[in-house]
Enzyme design. Structure first.
Site, short mmCIF file in Angstrom:
data_model
loop_
_atom_site.label_atom_id
_atom_site.label_comp_id
_atom_site.label_asym_id
_atom_site.label_seq_id
_atom_site.Cartn_x
_atom_site.Cartn_y
_atom_site.Cartn_z
N GLY A 15 0.77 -1.17 0.00
CA GLY A 15 0.05 0.01 -0.04
C GLY A 15 0.97 1.34 -0.06
O GLY A 15 1.99 1.38 0.52
N ARG A 83 3.38 -16.54 -6.50
CA ARG A 83 1.95 -16.86 -6.38
C ARG A 83 1.15 -15.99 -7.29
O ARG A 83 0.36 -15.51 -6.79
CB ARG A 83 1.54 -17.14 -5.16
CG ARG A 83 2.27 -17.91 -4.14
CD ARG A 83 1.53 -18.15 -2.77
NE ARG A 83 0.35 -18.42 -2.89
CZ ARG A 83 -0.24 -19.42 -2.91
NH1 ARG A 83 0.22 -20.45 -3.21
NH2 ARG A 83 -1.66 -19.39 -2.94
N ASP A 119 5.84 -5.82 5.42
CA ASP A 119 6.20 -6.99 5.56
C ASP A 119 5.94 -8.09 4.51
O ASP A 119 6.65 -8.99 4.02
CB ASP A 119 5.62 -7.63 6.80
CG ASP A 119 4.00 -7.51 6.90
OD1 ASP A 119 3.59 -6.81 6.36
OD2 ASP A 119 3.34 -8.49 7.50
N THR A 141 5.23 1.57 6.18
CA THR A 141 3.82 1.25 6.27
C THR A 141 3.16 2.08 7.41
O THR A 141 3.98 2.45 8.24
CB THR A 141 3.58 -0.26 6.84
OG1 THR A 141 2.24 -0.31 7.39
CG2 THR A 141 4.54 -0.66 8.06
N ASP A 143 0.91 1.21 9.07
CA ASP A 143 0.75 0.55 10.40
C ASP A 143 1.78 0.54 11.29
O ASP A 143 1.20 0.26 12.71
CB ASP A 143 0.24 -0.94 10.05
CG ASP A 143 -0.74 -0.90 8.93
OD1 ASP A 143 -1.48 -0.02 8.61
OD2 ASP A 143 -0.95 -1.82 8.02
N ASP A 145 4.03 -1.72 11.91
CA ASP A 145 4.00 -2.99 12.38
C ASP A 145 5.23 -3.88 11.99
O ASP A 145 5.00 -5.12 12.21
CB ASP A 145 2.81 -3.70 12.43
CG ASP A 145 2.38 -3.76 10.80
OD1 ASP A 145 3.44 -3.37 10.02
OD2 ASP A 145 1.59 -4.63 10.51
N ARG A 187 -4.72 -2.27 10.37
CA ARG A 187 -4.94 -3.75 10.29
C ARG A 187 -4.52 -4.19 11.77
O ARG A 187 -5.58 -3.75 12.39
CB ARG A 187 -3.39 -4.46 9.67
CG ARG A 187 -3.73 -5.04 8.23
CD ARG A 187 -2.58 -5.43 7.56
NE ARG A 187 -2.35 -4.86 6.40
CZ ARG A 187 -2.88 -5.34 5.14
NH1 ARG A 187 -3.51 -6.41 5.10
NH2 ARG A 187 -2.37 -4.43 4.16
N HIS A 288 -8.33 5.64 3.39
CA HIS A 288 -7.10 6.01 2.88
C HIS A 288 -6.75 7.61 2.95
O HIS A 288 -5.43 7.70 2.43
CB HIS A 288 -7.32 5.68 1.22
CG HIS A 288 -7.58 4.17 1.28
ND1 HIS A 288 -8.70 3.55 1.14
CD2 HIS A 288 -6.65 3.01 0.60
CE1 HIS A 288 -8.66 2.16 1.29
NE2 HIS A 288 -7.50 1.97 1.01
O1 F6P Z 1 -1.16 -1.81 5.60
C1 F6P Z 1 -1.67 -0.38 5.09
C2 F6P Z 1 -3.11 -0.42 4.99
O2 F6P Z 1 -3.59 1.10 5.02
C3 F6P Z 1 -3.83 -1.24 6.42
O3 F6P Z 1 -3.91 0.15 7.46
C4 F6P Z 1 -5.36 -1.36 5.75
O4 F6P Z 1 -5.90 -2.45 6.50
C5 F6P Z 1 -4.90 -1.79 4.38
O5 F6P Z 1 -3.69 -1.32 3.92
C6 F6P Z 1 -5.83 -1.12 3.40
O6 F6P Z 1 -5.75 -1.87 2.20
P1 F6P Z 1 -6.35 -1.45 0.83
O7 F6P Z 1 -5.62 -0.27 0.32
O8 F6P Z 1 -6.06 -2.41 -0.14
O9 F6P Z 1 -7.80 -1.04 0.85
#
Ligand code: F6P
Length: 364
Positions: A15, A83, A119, A141, A143, A145, A187, A288
């Site tokens: 992301g 994959r 990750d 990230t 997150d 994490d 997340r 977002h």
């Molecule tokens: O890992 C980053 C993140 O923004 C998370 O906080 C969120 O759960 C996820 O990606 C959202 O993913 P997408 O952009 O695929 O909706």
């Protein structure tokens, strides 16, 4: 003997978040200016490597992008060449196309890859590291994490945006005497919710690491109301879950390595608060917004330090490392150490204790 590095590829995977362009700039400028390397920008993460989509990056290409959101290279949070989802006769099949990627790395004479991602991206990179490609990771990230990294770039801007949203919700909640919930991303980790919740003075903070009881949440809202505070602010992580319940899944994306997309817990909690307390309740899901836009100065600094360190690490002859922030220092760890691990908020974190001591509720 270590191979002489002349040409490198750089890609952004997973992301997006604020600060990606600042890293690309630091990587490219350090590589060209300090070491005379040739730099190739790979488009859309590993998707570009799979389809041989890449172009040379010069000093001019990365000029004036430090403050820009997004990534000039494009990104992808689904592509894992090992994959890969392919449609054959109308049926989806999973194929291992790693050798196709290896072929492109070879034909383009890339001596190393700078892989900017979380990750998931590091897990994909480790497949190519095992096949002999030197991959240097840069931890990205919102997150926050990633294993062994005190702070990832993108996280500071994300919690800054969330804090600002909470501040704005505060005044409208107070005016209408409402309970108002703001759901933030993250997340399975509660870093954004904890930091934004503390920074904005939220009354209740719900994080995945501390399952909540709806009775306790309502008790806190009612208690505030009884003491003349006719509004409450709740900062809710998308991964928060009740003691006896599950996380709320917004959608499954089966073309992605991690198909679960969380979201919506705050709406459920809001309905329960309204029913159980009689207090009018509203929800805002930030989504977002936390990933877009210009990086705050802290992220520009982190991104610059990480991008520069990635090149220094590579040119010091190291292989398959990820640069990390530990305390005040940028150092590096094995790329393999990050894969399949998540750095959750530890229960001895100073903000956890502060929240508890200040009678802010975790709903437990
Ligand atoms: O890992 C980053 C993140 O923004 C998370 O906080 C969120 O759960 C996820 O990606 C959202 O993913 P997408 O952009 O695929 O909706």
């Amino acid at each position: 003997m270590t191979k002489r590095i002349k040409k490198i590829g750089v890609l952004t995977g997973g992301g997006d978040c604020a600060g990606l362009n600042a890293v690309i700039r630091a990587v490219t400028k350090s590589a060209i200016n300090q070491h005379g390397l040739e730099v190739f920008g790979i488009e859309d993460g590993f998707e570009g490597l799979l389809h041989n989509r890449m172009h040379p990056l010069g000093m001019e290409d990365v000029s004036n992008i430090l403050t820009h959101g997004g990534t000039i290279l494009g990104t992808n949070n689904k592509c894992n060449p090992a994959r890969y989802h392919v449609e054959v006769d109308g049926q989806m099949q999973i194929q291992d196309l790693s050798e196709q990627v290896m072929g492109h790395i070879k034909s383009r004479s890339l001596d190393a890859l700078i892989v900017i991602g979380g990750d998931g991206t590091m897990a994909v990179a480790s497949n190519f590291a095992r096949r002999g490609v030197n991959c240097i990771g840069v931890p990205k990230t919102i997150d926050n994490d990633l294993e062994s990294c005190d702070v990832t770039f993108g996280f500071p801007t994300a919690y800054y945006v969330a804090t600002e949203a909470l501040d704005r919700i505060h005044t409208t909640a107070a005016s209408h005497h409402r309970a108002m919930l703001v759901e933030v991303m993250g997340r399975n980790a509660g870093w954004i919710a904890l930091y934004a919740g503390v920074a904005s003075g939220a009354d209740i903070i719900l994080i995945p690491e501390i399952p909540f009881s709806i009775d306790k949440v309502c008790e806190k809202v009612t208690d505030r109301s009884r003491h003349g505070k006719r509004f409450s602010i709740l900062c809710v992580a998308e991964g928060a879950r009740p003691i006896d319940g599950e996380q709320v899944v917004a959608r499954y994306d089966h073309t992605s390595a991690d198909p679960v997309r969380l979201g919506g817990i705050s709406r459920i909690v809001a309905d329960q608060i309204e029913k159980m307390t009689g207090i009018e309740t509203r929800t805002t899901i930030l989504g977002h917004i936390q990933r877009g836009g210009s990086p705050i100065p802290q992220d520009r600094l982190l991104a610059t330090a990480f991008g520069h360190a990635a090149i220094t690490t590579l040119m010091a002859g190291k292989e398959n490392r990820m640069v990390v922030m530990q305390g005040r220092n940028v150092t590096d760890i094995s790329l393999y150490d990050v894969v399949d691990k998540q750095r959750l908020v530890p229960m001895d974190h100073p903000y956890i204790q502060a929240v508890r001591d200040m009678s802010i509720s975790f709903g437990d």
